[in-house]
Motif scaffolding. Structure first.
Motif, PDB file in Angstrom:
ATOM      1  N   UNK A   3       0.828  -1.202   0.000  1.00 42.50           N
ATOM      2  CA  UNK A   3       0.000   0.000   0.000  1.00 42.50           C
ATOM      3  C   UNK A   3       0.865   1.256   0.000  1.00 42.50           C
ATOM      4  N   UNK A   4       1.975   1.250   0.766  1.00 43.92           N
ATOM      5  CA  UNK A   4       2.879   2.396   0.784  1.00 43.92           C
ATOM      6  C   UNK A   4       3.528   2.606  -0.576  1.00 43.92           C
ATOM      7  N   UNK A   5       3.920   1.529  -1.223  1.00 40.04           N
ATOM      8  CA  UNK A   5       4.504   1.637  -2.555  1.00 40.04           C
ATOM      9  C   UNK A   5       3.470   2.225  -3.497  1.00 40.04           C
ATOM     10  N   UNK A   6       2.275   1.769  -3.404  1.00 30.34           N
ATOM     11  CA  UNK A   6       1.187   2.276  -4.253  1.00 30.34           C
ATOM     12  C   UNK A   6       0.968   3.765  -4.014  1.00 30.34           C
ATOM     13  N   UNK A   7       0.985   4.176  -2.753  1.00 32.46           N
ATOM     14  CA  UNK A   7       0.800   5.590  -2.437  1.00 32.46           C
ATOM     15  C   UNK A   7       1.952   6.424  -2.981  1.00 32.46           C
ATOM     16  N   UNK A   8       3.166   5.896  -2.908  1.00 35.94           N
ATOM     17  CA  UNK A   8       4.320   6.602  -3.470  1.00 35.94           C
ATOM     18  C   UNK A   8       4.158   6.771  -4.977  1.00 35.94           C
TER      19      UNK A   8
END
Length: 88
Positions: A3-8
């Motif tokens: 999810x963090x990668x996606x947000x980045x």
């Protein structure tokens, strides 16, 4: 973590659409939400030149949809705008 990668990725895509938008304190969901909120409230414009929230929403969505981003990224950014609009 995914999810963090996606947000980045969303943040990078968002910044690629808007000229002169810089982020100096990392990234992620909170930064993207704050950037979108500021855009909808037209906080980057002089107070006397600010547009109503719905007009800014329309202009922002139009800009996203006319961009060269992938359809998946466009949809994700539009959903982020809708989420922030509902919070206002």
């Amino acid at each position: 973590m995914n999810e963090n990668v996606r947000q980045e990725e969303l943040l990078v895509a968002y910044l690629s659409i808007w000229n002169n938008r810089k982020v100096s304190d990392g990234g992620g969901r909170e930064v993207l939400q704050e950037l979108i909120r500021r855009e909808l409230l037209d906080e980057n414009a002089h107070p006397r030149a600010r547009k109503p929230v719905l007009e800014k929403f329309y202009l922002s969505i139009k800009r996203v949809m006319e961009s060269s981003l992938s359809e998946e990224m466009k949809n994700a950014i539009v959903m982020a705008y809708i989420t922030e609009l509902e919070r206002l």
